[in-house]
Design a protein around this motif. Sequence first.
Motif, short mmCIF file in Angstrom:
data_model
loop_
_atom_site.label_atom_id
_atom_site.label_comp_id
_atom_site.label_asym_id
_atom_site.label_seq_id
_atom_site.Cartn_x
_atom_site.Cartn_y
_atom_site.Cartn_z
N LEU A 49 -41.69 -11.95 -26.40
CA LEU A 49 -42.67 -12.80 -25.70
C LEU A 49 -43.67 -13.43 -26.67
O LEU A 49 -43.98 -14.62 -26.56
CB LEU A 49 -43.42 -11.97 -24.65
N VAL A 50 -44.17 -12.65 -27.62
CA VAL A 50 -45.13 -13.19 -28.58
C VAL A 50 -44.48 -14.25 -29.46
O VAL A 50 -45.06 -15.31 -29.72
CB VAL A 50 -45.75 -12.05 -29.42
N VAL A 51 -43.27 -14.00 -29.92
CA VAL A 51 -42.58 -14.97 -30.77
C VAL A 51 -42.28 -16.25 -29.99
O VAL A 51 -42.45 -17.36 -30.52
CB VAL A 51 -41.29 -14.34 -31.36
N LEU A 52 -41.85 -16.11 -28.74
CA LEU A 52 -41.62 -17.31 -27.92
C LEU A 52 -42.91 -18.08 -27.69
O LEU A 52 -42.91 -19.32 -27.74
CB LEU A 52 -41.00 -16.92 -26.57
N ALA A 53 -44.00 -17.38 -27.45
CA ALA A 53 -45.29 -18.07 -27.26
C ALA A 53 -45.69 -18.82 -28.53
O ALA A 53 -46.17 -19.96 -28.46
CB ALA A 53 -46.36 -17.06 -26.86
N MET A 54 -45.49 -18.18 -29.68
CA MET A 54 -45.83 -18.86 -30.94
C MET A 54 -44.94 -20.08 -31.16
O MET A 54 -45.43 -21.15 -31.56
CB MET A 54 -45.69 -17.89 -32.12
N ALA A 55 -43.65 -19.94 -30.90
CA ALA A 55 -42.72 -21.05 -31.10
C ALA A 55 -43.03 -22.20 -30.14
O ALA A 55 -43.01 -23.37 -30.54
CB ALA A 55 -41.29 -20.57 -30.92
#
Length: 124
Positions: free
Chosen positions: A61-67
Amino acid sequence: MIEAPKRVRVTADAAPRRPTTATRGIALPGSPVDEADAVYARALMRSQFRLALGTIAGFVLVVLAMALTIALIPAIDRIVLWGLPLSWLLQAFAFYPVILVFALLYVRTAARNERRYRALRDRE
């Protein structure tokens, strides 16, 4: 002429086998299995599995939000540091601290789970 010695195969006697009991992967082979230990060990394995799944879900979730943030905010591309757009720098270097934070959280929580397991097991 000297004759070469003949080759001889040397073998050891097979060790006597003793019957082993099923341990279900929670004890050393041949050691007795306590039912309470088995219950605690299964609970620990479930707890560690839930922790792993939760950590993976949070990380994704955090990586998707950053991307998505990098992809959907075009103003980030206009900011240039050291000759590179900020979006490139974020993609190259911002994920490593996230990986480190999730790894440290996982290790700390897994160690806490194991301490609680040992406390339960040793209390009896």
